[in-house]
Motif scaffolding. Structure first.
Motif, PDB file in Angstrom:
ATOM      1  N   LEU A 203      -1.638  17.594  35.347  1.00 11.47           N
ATOM      2  CA  LEU A 203      -2.211  16.520  36.169  1.00 11.47           C
ATOM      3  C   LEU A 203      -3.675  16.823  36.490  1.00 11.47           C
ATOM      4  O   LEU A 203      -4.535  15.929  36.478  1.00 11.47           O
ATOM      5  N   ARG A 204      -3.959  18.091  36.746  1.00 12.89           N
ATOM      6  CA  ARG A 204      -5.372  18.472  36.993  1.00 12.89           C
ATOM      7  C   ARG A 204      -6.214  18.236  35.741  1.00 12.89           C
ATOM      8  O   ARG A 204      -7.381  17.857  35.835  1.00 12.89           O
ATOM      9  N   MET A 205      -5.605  18.438  34.561  1.00 16.91           N
ATOM     10  CA  MET A 205      -6.341  18.177  33.319  1.00 16.91           C
ATOM     11  C   MET A 205      -6.655  16.676  33.173  1.00 16.91           C
ATOM     12  O   MET A 205      -7.690  16.300  32.635  1.00 16.91           O
ATOM     13  N   VAL A 206      -5.737  15.844  33.665  1.00 14.32           N
ATOM     14  CA  VAL A 206      -5.995  14.393  33.657  1.00 14.32           C
ATOM     15  C   VAL A 206      -7.271  14.119  34.439  1.00 14.32           C
ATOM     16  O   VAL A 206      -8.184  13.434  33.972  1.00 14.32           O
ATOM     17  N   ARG A 207      -7.340  14.688  35.635  1.00  8.77           N
ATOM     18  CA  ARG A 207      -8.500  14.441  36.508  1.00  8.77           C
ATOM     19  C   ARG A 207      -9.786  14.985  35.896  1.00  8.77           C
ATOM     20  O   ARG A 207     -10.844  14.367  36.004  1.00  8.77           O
ATOM     21  N   ILE A 208      -9.693  16.149  35.262  1.00  3.11           N
ATOM     22  CA  ILE A 208     -10.895  16.714  34.618  1.00  3.11           C
ATOM     23  C   ILE A 208     -11.350  15.797  33.476  1.00  3.11           C
ATOM     24  O   ILE A 208     -12.538  15.543  33.293  1.00  3.11           O
ATOM     25  N   SER A 209     -10.372  15.246  32.749  1.00  5.05           N
ATOM     26  CA  SER A 209     -10.719  14.410  31.581  1.00  5.05           C
ATOM     27  C   SER A 209     -11.360  13.081  31.988  1.00  5.05           C
ATOM     28  O   SER A 209     -11.902  12.373  31.143  1.00  5.05           O
ATOM     29  N   TRP A 210     -11.294  12.734  33.271  1.00 13.87           N
ATOM     30  CA  TRP A 210     -11.931  11.490  33.728  1.00 13.87           C
ATOM     31  C   TRP A 210     -13.414  11.463  33.403  1.00 13.87           C
ATOM     32  O   TRP A 210     -14.021  10.397  33.349  1.00 13.87           O
ATOM     33  N   ILE A 211     -13.991  12.632  33.224  1.00 13.48           N
ATOM     34  CA  ILE A 211     -15.419  12.692  32.908  1.00 13.48           C
ATOM     35  C   ILE A 211     -15.739  11.828  31.674  1.00 13.48           C
ATOM     36  O   ILE A 211     -16.824  11.283  31.560  1.00 13.48           O
ATOM     37  N   PHE A 212     -14.744  11.662  30.774  1.00 13.95           N
ATOM     38  CA  PHE A 212     -14.965  10.842  29.568  1.00 13.95           C
ATOM     39  C   PHE A 212     -14.900   9.339  29.872  1.00 13.95           C
ATOM     40  O   PHE A 212     -15.132   8.523  28.999  1.00 13.95           O
ATOM     41  N   ASP A 213     -14.510   8.999  31.086  1.00 14.93           N
ATOM     42  CA  ASP A 213     -14.378   7.588  31.451  1.00 14.93           C
ATOM     43  C   ASP A 213     -15.285   7.235  32.633  1.00 14.93           C
ATOM     44  O   ASP A 213     -14.971   6.375  33.444  1.00 14.93           O
ATOM     45  N   ILE A 214     -16.403   7.941  32.736  1.00 19.34           N
ATOM     46  CA  ILE A 214     -17.366   7.650  33.803  1.00 19.34           C
ATOM     47  C   ILE A 214     -18.445   6.738  33.218  1.00 19.34           C
ATOM     48  O   ILE A 214     -18.906   6.949  32.101  1.00 19.34           O
ATOM     49  N   ASN A 215     -18.822   5.728  33.984  1.00 20.56           N
ATOM     50  CA  ASN A 215     -19.732   4.719  33.454  1.00 20.56           C
ATOM     51  C   ASN A 215     -21.200   4.909  33.825  1.00 20.56           C
ATOM     52  O   ASN A 215     -22.075   4.460  33.111  1.00 20.56           O
ATOM     53  N   PHE A 216     -21.450   5.525  34.976  1.00 21.29           N
ATOM     54  CA  PHE A 216     -22.830   5.646  35.447  1.00 21.29           C
ATOM     55  C   PHE A 216     -23.239   7.119  35.476  1.00 21.29           C
ATOM     56  O   PHE A 216     -22.483   7.955  35.975  1.00 21.29           O
ATOM     57  N   SER A 217     -24.447   7.402  34.997  1.00 19.67           N
ATOM     58  CA  SER A 217     -24.900   8.795  35.020  1.00 19.67           C
ATOM     59  C   SER A 217     -25.009   9.304  36.456  1.00 19.67           C
ATOM     60  O   SER A 217     -24.857  10.490  36.721  1.00 19.67           O
ATOM     61  N   LEU A 218     -25.237   8.367  37.398  1.00 21.08           N
ATOM     62  CA  LEU A 218     -25.280   8.773  38.810  1.00 21.08           C
ATOM     63  C   LEU A 218     -23.952   9.368  39.258  1.00 21.08           C
ATOM     64  O   LEU A 218     -23.910  10.282  40.078  1.00 21.08           O
ATOM     65  N   THR A 219     -22.882   8.844  38.727  1.00 15.83           N
ATOM     66  CA  THR A 219     -21.561   9.362  39.092  1.00 15.83           C
ATOM     67  C   THR A 219     -21.393  10.776  38.541  1.00 15.83           C
ATOM     68  O   THR A 219     -20.904  11.666  39.246  1.00 15.83           O
ATOM     69  N   ILE A 220     -21.806  10.976  37.309  1.00 16.36           N
ATOM     70  CA  ILE A 220     -21.710  12.319  36.719  1.00 16.36           C
ATOM     71  C   ILE A 220     -22.554  13.299  37.556  1.00 16.36           C
ATOM     72  O   ILE A 220     -22.111  14.402  37.869  1.00 16.36           O
ATOM     73  N   GLN A 221     -23.725  12.824  37.962  1.00 10.87           N
ATOM     74  CA  GLN A 221     -24.599  13.651  38.803  1.00 10.87           C
ATOM     75  C   GLN A 221     -23.890  14.062  40.094  1.00 10.87           C
ATOM     76  O   GLN A 221     -23.931  15.216  40.498  1.00 10.87           O
ATOM     77  N   LYS A 222     -23.218  13.109  40.721  1.00 10.60           N
ATOM     78  CA  LYS A 222     -22.516  13.404  41.980  1.00 10.60           C
ATOM     79  C   LYS A 222     -21.346  14.361  41.750  1.00 10.60           C
ATOM     80  O   LYS A 222     -21.088  15.244  42.555  1.00 10.60           O
TER      81      LYS A 222
END
Ligand SMILES: [Fe+2]
Length: 268
Positions: A203-222
């Motif tokens: 389940l933690r791997m699911v959450r880590i993999s969300w990085i592939f479904d982020i739409n805004f670079s601002l979100t990745i930054q946060k």
């Protein structure tokens, strides 16, 4: 009441809190779950507000995004009260329930009808593993905002030592071998879906993999600033496979950074 005015927003926020409060009882387990989703919702509202501001959305669109965030999980309270779980697969689609409640409780009474379908569709879209098509560009924009804001706050909850136990199941694990199917998803830069989950570390791997479904670079930054991924990795017993995944993610973030963000300053 003027739609999207300050008074309207305050009125809706008051109604949201009142509805959440109406589910409180002498059942302490239920209360803690209601409270976690009430606070989660208000935090998603803040996240979406800052994403909307930083991407340069108009005031009206930013407030519409706020309203969508405010109601996106409103079905969660009834879901927990009736089924004692937030697991949709063992209860109901909480997004569809949210839409039903918005309609039956008249939450959109001051909002012109032309916006209703957009609000409903965005809320339904926040609860599907992967969106591969949109009805129109507005639905696409608001769905992307909501999905990013929602993920940001779920990451806060599941990396908090005080809160994560509410959403995870207890399981002592001294070692963990990342399953082949999950490792392959990371290699393909794809999210890990819940059907692959057999353990709390999956389940933690699911959450880590969300990085592939982020739409805004601002979100990745946060996500980076708040060290959410480091915290999640820190909860999982180490292994060579896990190190491989860390490298995949670092490389992915680096590539995304160089690609830039199609949304920034383009939605005025
Ligand atoms: Fe949510």
């Amino acid at each position: 009441m003027k739609p999207f005015g300050k008074v309207h927003i305050a009125h809706l926020t008051f109604r949201f809190n009142a509805l959440a409060g109406s589910y409180l009882s002498d059942d302490t387990l239920c209360n803690s779950h209601i409270e976690i989703k009430r606070v989660h919702t208000l935090m998603v509202c803040e996240e979406i507000k800052s994403l909307a501001e930083e991407t340069g959305l108009s005031t009206e669109k930013a407030r519409l995004a706020y309203i969508i965030a405010l109601f996106h999980d409103i079905g969660r309270f009834r879901q927990f009260q009736q089924y004692r779980t937030f697991d949709d697969s063992r209860s109901v689609n909480h997004a569809a329930l949210s839409v039903d409640i918005i309609k039956s409780d008249g939450f959109l009474e001051h909002i012109p009808e032309t916006f209703h379908e957009l609000i409903f569709q965005t809320i339904l879209n926040h609860n599907i593993p992967f969106v591969d098509g949109y009805e129109n560009s507005e639905t696409e924009l608001f769905t992307k905002l909501l999905r990013d804001a929602d993920k940001l706050d779920i990451l806060r909850v599941i990396t908090s030592d005080d809160l994560r136990h509410v959403l995870e199941w207890e399981e002592k694990t001294d070692s963990y071998r990342v399953p082949d199917t999950i490792l392959q998803r990371f290699r393909d830069h794809q999210i890990v879906t819940l059907d692959l989950v057999r353990s709390v570390n999956d389940l933690r791997m699911v959450r880590i993999s969300w990085i592939f479904d982020i739409n805004f670079s601002l979100t990745i930054q946060k996500i980076k600033e708040r060290k959410y991924l480091e915290k999640l990795f820190g909860l999982i017993p180490g292994s060579e496979r896990l190190n491989q995944i860390k490298t995949i993610i670092e490389d992915y973030i680096m590539t995304k950074k160089n690609e830039g963000d199609e949304y920034i300053f383009s939605n005025k």
